[in-house]
Design a protein around this motif. Structure first.
Motif, short mmCIF file in Angstrom:
data_model
loop_
_atom_site.label_atom_id
_atom_site.label_comp_id
_atom_site.label_asym_id
_atom_site.label_seq_id
_atom_site.Cartn_x
_atom_site.Cartn_y
_atom_site.Cartn_z
N ASP A 1 -4.38 28.02 -25.26
CA ASP A 1 -5.79 28.29 -25.01
C ASP A 1 -6.02 29.74 -25.43
OD1 ASP A 1 -5.93 26.45 -21.86
OD2 ASP A 1 -6.05 25.76 -23.94
N MET A 2 -7.04 29.95 -26.23
CA MET A 2 -7.32 31.29 -26.76
C MET A 2 -8.60 31.83 -26.17
SD MET A 2 -4.80 31.92 -28.75
CE MET A 2 -5.48 33.41 -29.47
N VAL B 1 5.10 36.26 -28.58
CA VAL B 1 3.78 35.91 -29.13
C VAL B 1 3.08 37.21 -29.52
CG1 VAL B 1 1.57 34.80 -28.71
CG2 VAL B 1 3.66 33.87 -27.66
N GLN B 2 2.55 37.22 -30.72
CA GLN B 2 1.80 38.40 -31.18
C GLN B 2 0.44 37.96 -31.70
OE1 GLN B 2 4.50 40.29 -34.02
NE2 GLN B 2 5.12 41.73 -32.44
N LEU B 3 -0.55 38.78 -31.40
CA LEU B 3 -1.91 38.50 -31.83
C LEU B 3 -2.42 39.70 -32.62
CD1 LEU B 3 -1.40 36.74 -29.20
CD2 LEU B 3 -3.87 36.77 -28.91
N GLN B 4 -3.06 39.44 -33.71
CA GLN B 4 -3.62 40.49 -34.55
C GLN B 4 -5.10 40.21 -34.76
OE1 GLN B 4 -1.93 43.27 -35.92
NE2 GLN B 4 -4.00 43.92 -36.48
N ALA B 5 -5.93 41.04 -34.15
CA ALA B 5 -7.38 40.88 -34.28
C ALA B 5 -7.92 41.77 -35.38
CB ALA B 5 -8.05 41.21 -32.96
N VAL C 1 -2.85 32.07 -23.92
CA VAL C 1 -2.12 31.54 -22.76
C VAL C 1 -1.62 30.16 -23.14
CG1 VAL C 1 -4.25 30.64 -21.74
CG2 VAL C 1 -2.23 31.00 -20.30
N ARG C 2 -0.45 29.85 -22.71
CA ARG C 2 0.07 28.50 -22.98
C ARG C 2 -0.86 27.48 -22.34
NH1 ARG C 2 4.50 26.86 -25.20
NH2 ARG C 2 5.45 28.93 -25.10
N ALA C 3 -1.17 26.45 -23.05
CA ALA C 3 -2.09 25.43 -22.56
C ALA C 3 -1.68 24.96 -21.17
CB ALA C 3 -2.14 24.25 -23.53
N GLY C 4 -2.65 24.98 -20.26
CA GLY C 4 -2.40 24.54 -18.90
C GLY C 4 -2.03 25.66 -17.96
N ALA C 5 -1.62 26.79 -18.49
CA ALA C 5 -1.31 27.94 -17.63
C ALA C 5 -2.60 28.68 -17.30
CB ALA C 5 -0.32 28.86 -18.32
N THR C 6 -2.52 29.61 -16.38
CA THR C 6 -3.74 30.23 -15.87
C THR C 6 -3.90 31.69 -16.25
OG1 THR C 6 -2.61 30.73 -13.80
CG2 THR C 6 -3.86 28.66 -13.91
N THR D 1 -13.62 30.93 -24.30
CA THR D 1 -12.34 30.32 -24.61
C THR D 1 -12.50 29.19 -25.60
OG1 THR D 1 -11.53 30.78 -22.37
CG2 THR D 1 -10.38 29.06 -23.60
N VAL D 2 -11.52 29.07 -26.48
CA VAL D 2 -11.35 27.85 -27.26
C VAL D 2 -9.98 27.31 -26.87
CG1 VAL D 2 -10.61 29.20 -29.29
CG2 VAL D 2 -11.24 26.79 -29.54
N THR D 3 -9.96 26.07 -26.41
CA THR D 3 -8.73 25.52 -25.85
C THR D 3 -7.85 24.89 -26.91
OG1 THR D 3 -9.54 23.30 -25.42
CG2 THR D 3 -10.06 25.00 -23.76
N SER D 4 -6.69 24.46 -26.47
CA SER D 4 -5.75 23.78 -27.36
C SER D 4 -6.32 22.48 -27.90
CB SER D 4 -4.44 23.51 -26.61
OG SER D 4 -4.68 22.69 -25.49
N THR D 5 -7.30 21.92 -27.19
CA THR D 5 -7.94 20.67 -27.63
C THR D 5 -9.28 20.93 -28.30
OG1 THR D 5 -8.91 20.39 -25.45
CG2 THR D 5 -6.79 19.33 -25.84
#
Length: 117
Positions: A32-33, A1-5, A97-102, A49-53
């Protein structure tokens, strides 16, 4: 996974900026971001946070001024920052983070936001 801000810059107090975070390797529907920031000389702190939902959560200091959004087609999340204050000056990081992970397992490189008085 790569993120570019991206999207940081210099803005006067009261102004606005929009940060972007492009995600590759993981769908936003599975993620979840989070957004974090690190002010000069301080430790990194959580912004929200903005979640997967598409649920959103904000720390009190940015509520009503910052807004998270996302574009699933572009696999990109956004942080719209309005009514900026000098105390918002920081390097801003997005994280995934993968949805549901912490624990956030992927981080962007950060983008600097400087708010002048």
């Amino acid at each position: 996974v790569q993120l570019q801000a991206s999207g940081g810059g210099l803005v006067q107090a009261g102004g606005s900026l929009r940060l972007s975070c492009v995600v590759s390797g993981r769908s936003l529907s599975d993620s979840d971001m989070g957004w974090f920031r690190q002010a000069p000389g301080k430790t990194r702190t959580y912004v929200g946070t903005v979640t997967s939902t598409c649920a959103t959560y904000y720390v009190n200091s940015v509520k009503g001024r910052f807004t998270f959004s996302r574009d699933s087609a572009k696999n990109t999340v956004y942080l719209q920052m309005n009514s900026l204050k000098t105390e918002d000056t920081a390097i801003y990081y997005c994280a995934s983070v993968r949805a549901g992970a912490t624990e956030y397992d992927s981080w962007g490189q950060g983008t600097l936001v400087t708010v002048s008085s």
